[in-house]
Scaffold this motif. Sequence first.
Motif, mmCIF file in Angstrom:
data_model
loop_
_atom_site.group_PDB
_atom_site.id
_atom_site.type_symbol
_atom_site.label_atom_id
_atom_site.label_comp_id
_atom_site.label_asym_id
_atom_site.label_seq_id
_atom_site.Cartn_x
_atom_site.Cartn_y
_atom_site.Cartn_z
ATOM 1 N N ASN A 1 -8.144 -2.842 -7.186
ATOM 2 C CA ASN A 1 -8.577 -2.132 -5.974
ATOM 3 C C ASN A 1 -7.415 -1.384 -5.310
ATOM 4 O OD1 ASN A 1 -11.199 -2.993 -6.275
ATOM 5 N ND2 ASN A 1 -10.993 -4.729 -4.868
ATOM 6 N N LEU A 2 -6.239 -1.993 -5.285
ATOM 7 C CA LEU A 2 -5.077 -1.345 -4.679
ATOM 8 C C LEU A 2 -4.694 -0.084 -5.449
ATOM 9 C CD1 LEU A 2 -2.635 -1.197 -2.773
ATOM 10 C CD2 LEU A 2 -1.455 -2.809 -4.303
ATOM 11 N N GLU B 1 -7.847 -7.650 -6.973
ATOM 12 C CA GLU B 1 -7.009 -7.139 -5.880
ATOM 13 C C GLU B 1 -6.073 -6.035 -6.365
ATOM 14 O OE1 GLU B 1 -6.676 -11.194 -3.127
ATOM 15 O OE2 GLU B 1 -5.184 -10.780 -4.693
ATOM 16 N N ARG C 1 3.149 -12.112 -2.368
ATOM 17 C CA ARG C 1 1.782 -12.451 -2.791
ATOM 18 C C ARG C 1 1.693 -12.445 -4.311
ATOM 19 N NH1 ARG C 1 2.499 -7.504 -1.835
ATOM 20 N NH2 ARG C 1 2.202 -7.560 0.412
ATOM 21 N N TYR D 1 -1.255 -11.266 -6.923
ATOM 22 C CA TYR D 1 -2.525 -10.542 -6.950
ATOM 23 C C TYR D 1 -3.497 -11.157 -7.945
ATOM 24 C CZ TYR D 1 0.155 -6.773 -4.746
ATOM 25 O OH TYR D 1 0.952 -6.030 -3.909
ATOM 26 N N THR D 2 -4.764 -11.171 -7.564
ATOM 27 C CA THR D 2 -5.802 -11.374 -8.564
ATOM 28 C C THR D 2 -6.017 -10.042 -9.281
ATOM 29 O OG1 THR D 2 -7.636 -10.728 -7.114
ATOM 30 C CG2 THR D 2 -6.950 -13.061 -7.068
ATOM 31 N N ASP E 1 -4.817 -14.936 -10.375
ATOM 32 C CA ASP E 1 -6.047 -15.668 -10.662
ATOM 33 C C ASP E 1 -5.745 -17.077 -11.166
ATOM 34 O OD1 ASP E 1 -8.273 -13.842 -10.149
ATOM 35 O OD2 ASP E 1 -7.424 -12.612 -11.744
ATOM 36 N N ASP F 1 0.823 -1.204 0.000
ATOM 37 C CA ASP F 1 0.000 0.000 0.000
ATOM 38 C C ASP F 1 0.866 1.266 0.000
ATOM 39 O OD1 ASP F 1 -1.668 2.250 1.497
ATOM 40 O OD2 ASP F 1 -3.116 0.822 0.675
#
Length: 245
Positions: free
Chosen positions: A176-177, A173, A167, A169-170, A152, A128
């Motif tokens: 949205n970030l 995700e 991580r 990410y999908t 995904d 973030d």
Amino acid sequence: MTTYEFKRWLTFRLLPTHLVTVRNDIKSLVKSAKSKRSRLSILDVGGRKSPYTVNVSADITLLDVPQEEGTREALNLGFTKDILGSIQNKRSNIQDVVIEDMTKSTLRDESYDAVVCVEVIEHVEEDDIFVKNISKVIASEGWAYFTTPNGDYIKNEGPNKNPDHVRHYTKLELQNLLEKYFEKVDVHYAVKTGKYRVQGLKSYKLSKPYQTFKSIVSNIINRYQSKSVANSPVETAHLIAIAYK
């Protein structure tokens, strides 16, 4: 053009699909923005040995963390003095080099026209603040370009887990970030998976002409396979995101 840049230019179309896609995307973004600015300044985050901005018509600043003992050293991540010298001798568009962690950025706000961040964000624990700081250094109407593994489809778990990836990410995700800090965000899938992609990632060696030939042919096939996968969450290797301020 340096010898290194000439070799990159000469072999560009024979290289893996991800590299070709990213290079073409960045060149297109730079070309589109040139109507507003004569020459862009681009921050290449995690760009220690990045081939993605080679020969791009812009002033490039490379940013990477200092290399440390442990995982980063084992995977040859981050900057060392030797790596710095090598990069500056090879690249003619390097404006500056910054050795720091983007989550602890000391760069001035709105100091670059754009940021390139290729296969980096999956390594960052504090994603973030990482994205927030990237957004802060981009001038008004600028853009950021991200790529990362497609969470995904490619899960970072089990015996094949990459120890340096925090991580995967999908698409949702990542969308949205990025939307927390950018006005407009486009996220899509890229690069068809399968045997041609895997073979194409094998290195080119004069000592192994057959392997090199197979890799070149595989990359050409995979590039055509990957032309219509932007909306395919399965059997695709990467997410690509373009975020605009």
